[in-house]
Motif scaffolding. Sequence first.
Motif, PDB file in Angstrom:
ATOM      1  N   PRO A  76      47.510  42.659 105.967  1.00  0.00           N
ATOM      2  CA  PRO A  76      46.165  43.253 106.067  1.00  0.00           C
ATOM      3  C   PRO A  76      45.902  44.293 104.975  1.00  0.00           C
ATOM      4  CG  PRO A  76      47.603  44.179 107.748  1.00  0.00           C
ATOM      5  CD  PRO A  76      48.393  43.112 107.068  1.00  0.00           C
ATOM      6  N   ASN A  78      42.678  45.431 101.894  1.00  0.00           N
ATOM      7  CA  ASN A  78      41.223  45.315 101.758  1.00  0.00           C
ATOM      8  C   ASN A  78      40.802  44.142 100.875  1.00  0.00           C
ATOM      9  OD1 ASN A  78      41.638  46.260  99.107  1.00  0.00           O
ATOM     10  ND2 ASN A  78      41.117  48.370  99.645  1.00  0.00           N
ATOM     11  N   THR A  80      42.576  40.964 101.416  1.00  0.00           N
ATOM     12  CA  THR A  80      43.117  39.769 102.070  1.00  0.00           C
ATOM     13  C   THR A  80      42.015  38.813 102.507  1.00  0.00           C
ATOM     14  OG1 THR A  80      45.030  41.038 102.854  1.00  0.00           O
ATOM     15  CG2 THR A  80      44.577  38.936 103.941  1.00  0.00           C
ATOM     16  N   PHE A  81      41.033  39.331 103.213  1.00  0.00           N
ATOM     17  CA  PHE A  81      39.966  38.456 103.705  1.00  0.00           C
ATOM     18  C   PHE A  81      38.991  38.071 102.597  1.00  0.00           C
ATOM     19  CE2 PHE A  81      41.631  40.205 107.622  1.00  0.00           C
ATOM     20  CZ  PHE A  81      41.626  39.096 108.462  1.00  0.00           C
ATOM     21  N   THR A  85      38.269  34.101 102.619  1.00  0.00           N
ATOM     22  CA  THR A  85      36.896  33.665 102.867  1.00  0.00           C
ATOM     23  C   THR A  85      36.370  32.725 101.785  1.00  0.00           C
ATOM     24  OG1 THR A  85      36.201  35.784 101.882  1.00  0.00           O
ATOM     25  CG2 THR A  85      36.139  35.588 104.294  1.00  0.00           C
ATOM     26  N   VAL A 328      38.824  44.603 107.475  1.00  0.00           N
ATOM     27  CA  VAL A 328      38.100  43.456 108.037  1.00  0.00           C
ATOM     28  C   VAL A 328      36.652  43.860 108.302  1.00  0.00           C
ATOM     29  CG1 VAL A 328      37.990  41.786 109.915  1.00  0.00           C
ATOM     30  CG2 VAL A 328      40.206  42.610 109.139  1.00  0.00           C
ATOM     31  N   GLY A 329      35.716  43.042 107.816  1.00  0.00           N
ATOM     32  CA  GLY A 329      34.309  43.251 108.113  1.00  0.00           C
ATOM     33  C   GLY A 329      33.515  43.972 107.053  1.00  0.00           C
ATOM     34  N   GLN A 333      33.143  40.817 102.198  1.00  0.00           N
ATOM     35  CA  GLN A 333      33.638  39.682 102.977  1.00  0.00           C
ATOM     36  C   GLN A 333      32.483  38.896 103.584  1.00  0.00           C
ATOM     37  OE1 GLN A 333      36.381  41.521 105.712  1.00  0.00           O
ATOM     38  NE2 GLN A 333      37.597  42.387 104.051  1.00  0.00           N
TER      39      GLN A 333
END
Length: 402
Positions: A76, A78, A80-81, A85, A328-329, A333
Amino acid sequence: MPTPTDLSSRSADEEKVLPKKTGKTIARLKELLYYRPLLLKQHCDMPKFCRERHIYTGYRPNPSSIAYCVRSMFHPTNETFNFWTHFVPLIFLAMRRRDLSIALDLDCQEVATLSAPYFAYSLGCCVLLLCSSIAHLFNCVSIQARHLCFCIDYGAISFYSIAATVAYSHLVSPPHCHGFDAGSSTLYIPAAAATVVLAHIVCCHTRFPHIKYRYVLRTVTYAVPFVLISLPTMMRMSNLIFNVATNETLHDGHYRYSQSGSIPRSSCGIAGALDDFASTKSTKGHCDLASHVFPTYYPAHLLLFLLAAIINMSRFPEKYFPRVFDVVGSSHQWFHIAIALGIIVQSFIVEEAMFDAIDSPGILHSVTWLSNITFLSTMGWLVSVSAILIVTVLIYTSILPC
């Protein structure tokens, strides 16, 4: 006959030999795959060029090793997603392109010609998603590598844009069908190419530290070629709305599905067409391809791209909820998700237009239509634009401060 003592001594010898042969490989795999918390940094600990606005935690050290970047895919941070995505949609689109290339009868010259704009467009989509994923994965190797990664990322957006222009021009919304004269239609792709190259230069220039409002500038810069490229398609959409408002009958044409219901088939263009439809002919005209999905899918495509632009400029929600959405969020992203969904929806439109063209006898046997689709008018534009984009990336990577 070997005794138990001999067997135990042999296994012990094998255990001694195994590490000598594979010890280094196993050690490398363990280093990459073994889950242990990564050393992450705060906003204040990062170099100025590596900070993101309103993101305060979850930073990977800069510089970092390639192995560290690969490991960060499963931890995790900032970024990773931001990686996943776009990497997951890349796998989806690549597998779909593979399935369609198998289904298409590319030995048929007419089918191969009509599918060329589609495959050019598919290449643009995959390059965009791949370069975006790589940029977010390896941008912490060094500051110069960070500039290189994101300049390539901007170039991939331009590459995708010219690929979409090729697909729109030849399949979805030929300019001469929607209010453009012959001269304007001829200049459609060259004008789009010039605009996306200029947009790439402007976006690379925003990486200089003195540039303010860089997110707004990047968004607006690519909004201009998007509007230019979409003009014929927007005019087609406005004509559809006008037709509905005046109660005119829309021409839907004919469309066929395979037994699985997932891949359309044509009696000429798709391998293994259903016998029941072998003699059926479509009367669809070349100006209304994909008309059965266009009124629904194209507004969704526009809405998703508009949503992506708003999210990218607003920096919501991390701007208003500090440190809560760092990992996340975050807005970037959600921006990635909206862009990926917009591309997938757009790809459905291009697919349907290609299958309608293959399924239409008027287009399939039109010498004029087929002669307009050449290597130079499809892949030729992609190669030419990509060469300019690569030169731009090299220039800005060399002059941007580190």
